[in-house]
Design an enzyme around this catalytic site. Structure first.
Site, short mmCIF file in Angstrom:
data_model
loop_
_atom_site.label_atom_id
_atom_site.label_comp_id
_atom_site.label_asym_id
_atom_site.label_seq_id
_atom_site.Cartn_x
_atom_site.Cartn_y
_atom_site.Cartn_z
NE ARG A 121 68.27 36.73 31.27
CZ ARG A 121 69.12 35.71 31.43
NH1 ARG A 121 68.85 34.54 30.90
NH2 ARG A 121 70.23 35.88 32.10
CE LYS A 143 48.90 49.44 34.11
NZ LYS A 143 48.14 50.51 34.81
CD GLU A 185 37.92 48.80 37.82
OE1 GLU A 185 38.03 49.63 36.90
OE2 GLU A 185 38.65 48.80 38.84
CE LYS A 227 43.17 46.98 31.04
NZ LYS A 227 43.42 46.53 32.37
CD GLU A 237 48.81 53.89 33.42
OE1 GLU A 237 48.55 52.70 33.60
OE2 GLU A 237 48.69 54.76 34.30
NE ARG A 241 47.16 49.64 30.72
CZ ARG A 241 47.61 48.40 30.61
NH1 ARG A 241 48.46 48.11 29.66
NH2 ARG A 241 47.21 47.47 31.44
CG ASN A 245 44.77 55.00 36.58
OD1 ASN A 245 44.58 53.82 36.86
ND2 ASN A 245 45.92 55.44 36.12
CG HIS A 248 41.25 53.29 39.62
ND1 HIS A 248 40.09 53.35 38.87
CD2 HIS A 248 41.55 51.97 39.71
CE1 HIS A 248 39.74 52.13 38.51
NE2 HIS A 248 40.59 51.26 39.01
CG HIS A 252 44.56 53.47 43.88
ND1 HIS A 252 45.25 53.77 42.73
CD2 HIS A 252 44.05 52.23 43.67
CE1 HIS A 252 45.16 52.78 41.87
NE2 HIS A 252 44.43 51.83 42.42
CG HIS A 265 40.16 47.68 43.11
ND1 HIS A 265 41.05 48.69 43.38
CD2 HIS A 265 39.92 47.76 41.77
CE1 HIS A 265 41.36 49.34 42.27
NE2 HIS A 265 40.68 48.79 41.28
N1 GLY Z 1 43.84 48.49 35.54
C1 GLY Z 1 44.35 49.58 34.81
C2 GLY Z 1 45.22 49.20 33.68
O1 GLY Z 1 45.29 48.04 33.32
O2 GLY Z 1 45.86 50.03 33.09
#
Ligand code: GLY
Length: 356
Positions: A121, A143, A185, A227, A237, A241, A245, A248, A252, A265
């Site tokens: 957990r 993430k 980025e 960031k 998000e 956040r 994107n 992206h 994507h 990427h």
């Molecule tokens: N890579 C986008 C984020 O971390 O929200």
């Protein structure tokens, strides 16, 4: 040592910046974890370069180290691989106060983080990112995920590390394509948040591409500050956040339609930023001068600015699959001024107009 803190109350954590400093990493990690039992997850590219140094430093600081090497590349980011790693963790005797260290790029960080988030957990997690992309983006913000066959990052969690350790000198061992992928980025942060960073890259591009310590340190640190700020304002998000994107949505779609093989990427994101900036221009959010600056910077850096061989309608369908449609409109993060973006709902016909 230089650091930036991701402010998340009791879960706040530091990002350390170092240069050829792996001998210090063991002592640093020791301050942020509960026990000396640790499991390093790395990949077949990074293992021969840095594992030994890090293991030595960890052992000197009293750690009992287990490790596992996964094949480099996105195809390792699966549930099956996560299961294998979880079993190694169990067989090696990791307990609830043990830790997992991700040593590598985005794939290693994502799967190691997923394993750390789920093993018993959730156990302590440390990120040691070794690509520019991972240093400026994926290692910060919590993430973690694995892929399903049908989609990237479908299974995962928000699971913050206890610390991130960035050694900027490791970027010297990257190939140019990897550096540029990360640079896309960094350019993104300039467009979405900090136009001074954008102009810094314009002025110092040659030094950045020559991997000069001073300019690399500046862009990595500034990107992490941005960031960290965005994540601390909107960890899960729910709103802000999502501005990360920019580039992206189309990026994507390009990655998915080219089977994640033709473009790495950051390359797909660079092309996505060009098209999304054009969309912003077509819709009257930015002027031609600004559009040209974005396009020129991407081209000068050596990143691709256009894609080949994708039909308009395939692209539109891939965009719609990636992003939830709201009443026939698609949400895009679009530049609306220097260092400023908004989330804009765009009609399908306007998207089609900007595509080739
Ligand atoms: N890579 C986008 C984020 O971390 O929200």
């Amino acid at each position: 040592m230089d650091k930036v803190v991701v402010e998340l109350e009791e879960r706040s954590y530091p990002i350390y910046f170092d240069y050829e400093g792996f001998d210090r990493v063991g002592d640093l990690i020791k301050k942020h974890v509960r026990s000396s039992k640790t499991f390093v997850i790395t990949d077949s590219n990074v293992y021969p370069l840095y594992f030994e140094k890090i293991e030595e430093s960890l052992k000197k600081s009293g750690f009992d180290v287990t490790h596992e090497v996964i094949p480099a590349g996105e195809t390792s980011k699966t549930m099956e691989m996560a299961q294998r790693l979880l079993e190694v963790a169990y067989d090696s005797g990791l307990l609830r106060d043990s830790s997992i260290i991700a040593l590598g790029g985005g794939v290693v960080g994502d799967i190691a983080g997923f394993v750390a988030a789920t093993y018993m957990r959730g156990i302590d997690f440390i990120q040691i990112p070794t690509t520019l992309l991972a240093q400026v983006d994926s290692s910060v913000g919590g993430k973690v995920a694995v892929n399903l066959k049908k989609g990237k990052n479908i299974v995962g969690a928000f699971y913050q590390p206890k610390m991130v350790y960035i050694d900027i000198s490791v970027l010297k061992t990257l190939d140019k394509r990897e550096v540029l992928s990360g640079l896309a980025e960094v350019i993104k942060y300039g467009v979405i948040w900090d136009f001074d960073l954008f102009t810094y890259i314009e002025k110092n591009l040659e030094d950045i591409l020559r991997l000069k310590e001073e300019s690399l340190t500046h862009i990595v640190k500034r990107s992490c500050e941005i960031k960290a700020k965005i994540v601390s304002l909107d960890e899960k998000e729910e709103n802000l956040r999502a501005i990360l994107n920019f580039g992206h949505t189309i990026g994507h779609a390009i990655e998915a339609l080219t089977g994640y093989e033709k473009y790495i990427h950051g390359e797909a994101v660079a092309i996505g930023m060009v098209y999304e900036a054009r969309l912003a221009f077509n819709l009257g959010y930015i002027d031609e001068g600004y559009l040209e600056r974005i396009l020129n910077l991407i081209k000068r850096s050596g990143l691709p600015a256009d894609y080949e061989g994708i039909e308009k309608t395939d692209m539109l369908n891939a965009i719609k699959l990636d992003k939830k449609m709201r009443e026939g409109k698609i949400n895009f993060v679009l530049p609306v001024g220097f260092g400023k973006v908004d989330i804009v709902s765009v009609k399908e016909e306007d998207v089609l107009k900007v595509l080739k």
